[in-house]
Write a protein that holds these residues in place. Structure first.
Motif, PDB file in Angstrom:
ATOM      1  N   ARG A 117       0.988  -1.266   0.147  1.00  7.79           N
ATOM      2  CA  ARG A 117      -0.003  -0.108   0.040  1.00  7.79           C
ATOM      3  C   ARG A 117       0.941   1.439  -0.136  1.00  7.79           C
ATOM      4  NH1 ARG A 117      -5.006   1.068   1.719  1.00  7.79           N
ATOM      5  NH2 ARG A 117      -5.258   2.981   3.211  1.00  7.79           N
TER       6      ARG A 117
ATOM      7  N   GLN B 172       2.425   0.972  12.132  1.00  8.95           N
ATOM      8  CA  GLN B 172       1.146   0.443  11.722  1.00  8.95           C
ATOM      9  C   GLN B 172       1.322  -0.851  10.765  1.00  8.95           C
ATOM     10  OE1 GLN B 172      -1.584   0.863  13.287  1.00  8.95           O
ATOM     11  NE2 GLN B 172      -2.932  -0.677  12.106  1.00  8.95           N
ATOM     12  N   ASP B 173       2.148  -0.440   9.610  1.00  8.74           N
ATOM     13  CA  ASP B 173       2.138  -1.269   8.586  1.00  8.74           C
ATOM     14  C   ASP B 173       3.673  -1.246   8.221  1.00  8.74           C
ATOM     15  OD1 ASP B 173       2.284  -2.562   6.087  1.00  8.74           O
ATOM     16  OD2 ASP B 173       0.688  -1.599   5.177  1.00  8.74           O
TER      17      ASP B 173
ATOM     18  N   ASN C 255      -3.887   5.700  10.756  1.00  7.44           N
ATOM     19  CA  ASN C 255      -5.390   5.182  10.104  1.00  7.44           C
ATOM     20  C   ASN C 255      -5.159   5.187   8.628  1.00  7.44           C
ATOM     21  OD1 ASN C 255      -6.414   5.171  12.744  1.00  7.44           O
ATOM     22  ND2 ASN C 255      -7.529   7.047  12.666  1.00  7.44           N
TER      23      ASN C 255
ATOM     24  N   GLY D 123      -4.211   1.602   7.732  1.00  8.71           N
ATOM     25  CA  GLY D 123      -5.340   0.600   8.116  1.00  8.71           C
ATOM     26  C   GLY D 123      -5.694   0.647   9.653  1.00  8.71           C
TER      27      GLY D 123
ATOM     28  N   GLU E  79      -7.365   2.222  13.190  1.00  2.38           N
ATOM     29  CA  GLU E  79      -8.681   2.939  13.408  1.00  2.38           C
ATOM     30  C   GLU E  79      -8.724   3.786  14.873  1.00  2.38           C
ATOM     31  OE1 GLU E  79     -11.934  -0.275  13.653  1.00  2.38           O
ATOM     32  OE2 GLU E  79     -11.555  -0.495  11.282  1.00  2.38           O
TER      33      GLU E  79
END
Ligand code: NAP
Length: 408
Positions: A5, A26-27, A307, A310, A312
């Motif tokens: 992504r 996060q990623d 966020n 991905g 929240e």
């Protein structure tokens, strides 16, 4: 291109860097691109009006992303690049040189722009302060000056005035509002700070608007106020506030209302676009609000980045600021209410105090001068909505941290 992504972030300030680092956390496999219009590694701006002006620090001493810079976090850093447009249909940003950079998620962290006074265009001996270059130019001029005129008694104006006074430069501040720091603190704290400036020889003129600006034969500038007073100085610094840099978002048709409108997850009106920091207007307890401070930019940026990758997460940090002027470490935390149910002061020592605004049994906000430890506890009391004991608030022998044990 890989299957990873791609998250594109516009803005190299604390919100943009906060977003990049949080997206990376996060990623681990996301492709993250940080675009900054400044040509250098992102640097901390708070020292520019303080330590840099008095010669105790250099502007690039404190990189926002740490010693290894942005690249150490596996973030592709595109410096010296201005984004000209957002192509929402194609999910790409377009730079001024015409390059198209596609995104899966976009974070706008474009910050704010100085509010310029048309009567005071920047030029020789007339400064606004935002960047490292401006701070260095101002410092060089201050070092060879005997007098300074500051327009605006806000955070920039007063920090510059305190730095100049420490350098022995005769300083006058002209503020249009009836008191200094009206945007960030209560009347009592503002009066106390006002007195400290007077004690350091700064001439503070409040409730005064500028009528004319002239260049004198000896090269100095002179300002006449509407009250008829004239002040001449070797140089002028203007610190009259900022406006959100929301032009890209507006041109792209996002919902904007003096700041890009976001929800508590930093979503804009386009599900693929997030926004954070000074350029946004966020949900506050009394309606949408703009916040302009370093901690907000960093933490709000982190929520947007997380966020966009991905997550929240929701943003629920209480607003806060700090300022260093002379021997005062000034801090504020919380949401000032229009009408507090009570205002309580805590005298900690000759040079240290706190002031609390209550909303019923809970703290709405707190101001502190040289009260770092208690302000940290006040922040937690506010964010966790812990009920407080008024008698304990007034008593400096009672640490605020002890109240955190109270049942919510
Ligand atoms: P600011 O804190 O909003 O203060 C600007 C001040 O200038 C206000 O008191 C304003 O009064 C006054 N003003 C406006 N027009 C004027 C005029 N024509 N003549 C005289 N006074 C006038 O903004 P700033 O000091 O320019 O700072 C810029 C940004 O940097 C802000 O976002 C600030 O939060 C940030 N900053 C933060 C720190 C920190 O947190 N320590 C330090 C430096 C800068 P009105 O409110 O009545 O318009």
């Amino acid at each position: 291109m890989t299957d990873a992504r791609r998250i594109v972030i516009v803005g190299g300030g604390p919100a943009g860097v906060g977003a990049a680092l949080a997206a990376r956390a996060q990623d681990a496999s996301a492709e993250i691109v940080l675009i900054s219009d400044e040509a250098c590694e992102p640097y901390e701006k708070p020292p520019l009006s303080k330590a840099v002006l008095i010669g105790k620090a250099k502007p690039h001493d404190a990189p926002v992303a740490g010693r290894g810079g942005v690249a150490a976090h596996k973030v592709a850093f595109q410096r010296g690049t201005r984004v000209r447009a957002i192509d929402r249909a194609a999910r790409a940003v377009v730079t001024e040189s015409g390059e198209r950079i596609p995104y899966d998620a976009l974070v706008l962290a474009s910050g704010s722009i100085n509010r310029m006074l048309p009567m005071f265009p920047p030029g020789p001996s007339l400064y606004y302060l935002r960047t490292a270059e401006e701070a260095l130019a101002l410092k060089a001029h201050l070092d060879r000056s005997r007098s300074l005129l500051v327009i605006g008694g806000g955070l920039i104006g007063l920090e510059v005035a305190a730095s100049a006074a420490e350098l022995g430069v005769k300083t006058t501040v002209i503020e249009i509002a009836p008191r200094i720091l009206a945007r960030v603190c209560d009347e009592e704290t503002s009066a106390l700070i006002h007195r400290r400036h007077l004690a350091h020889g700064v001439d503070l003129r409040i409730g005064t608007a500028i009528a004319t600006l002239t260049l004198l034969a000896d090269g100095r500038r002179a300002v006449t106020t509407k009250a008829g007073d004239t002040f001449a100085a070797d140089l002028i610094v203007v610190g009259t506030g900022v406006a959100p840099d929301d032009a890209l978002a507006k041109a792209a048709g996002l919902a904007v209302q003096d700041g890009i409108l976001v929800d508590e997850h930093c979503h804009t009106s386009d599900p693929a676009i997030f926004a954070a920091g000074d350029c946004t207007r966020i949900p506050g307890p009394n309606g949408p609000v703009r916040l302009e401070n370093w901690r907000h930019a960093q933490e709000h940026g982190a929520i947007a980045g997380r966020n966009a990758a991905g997550g929240e997460a929701a943003y629920n940090t209480a607003p806060s600021f700090w300022s260093e002027q002379y021997d005062m470490y000034i801090q504020g935390v919380g949401w000032p209410g229009a009408q507090p149910s009570a205002r309580i002061s805590r005298q900690i020592g000759p040079n240290a105090m706190m002031l609390f605004d209550l909303d019923g049994a809970r703290l709405a906000c707190a101001m502190g001068i040289n009260a770092q430890r208690d302000i940290a506890a006040a922040r937690r009391l506010i964010e966790r909505r812990v009920p407080v004991d008024i008698a304990d608030l007034t008593d400096p022998a009672k640490p605020l941290a002890a109240m955190l044990k109270a049942k919510v």
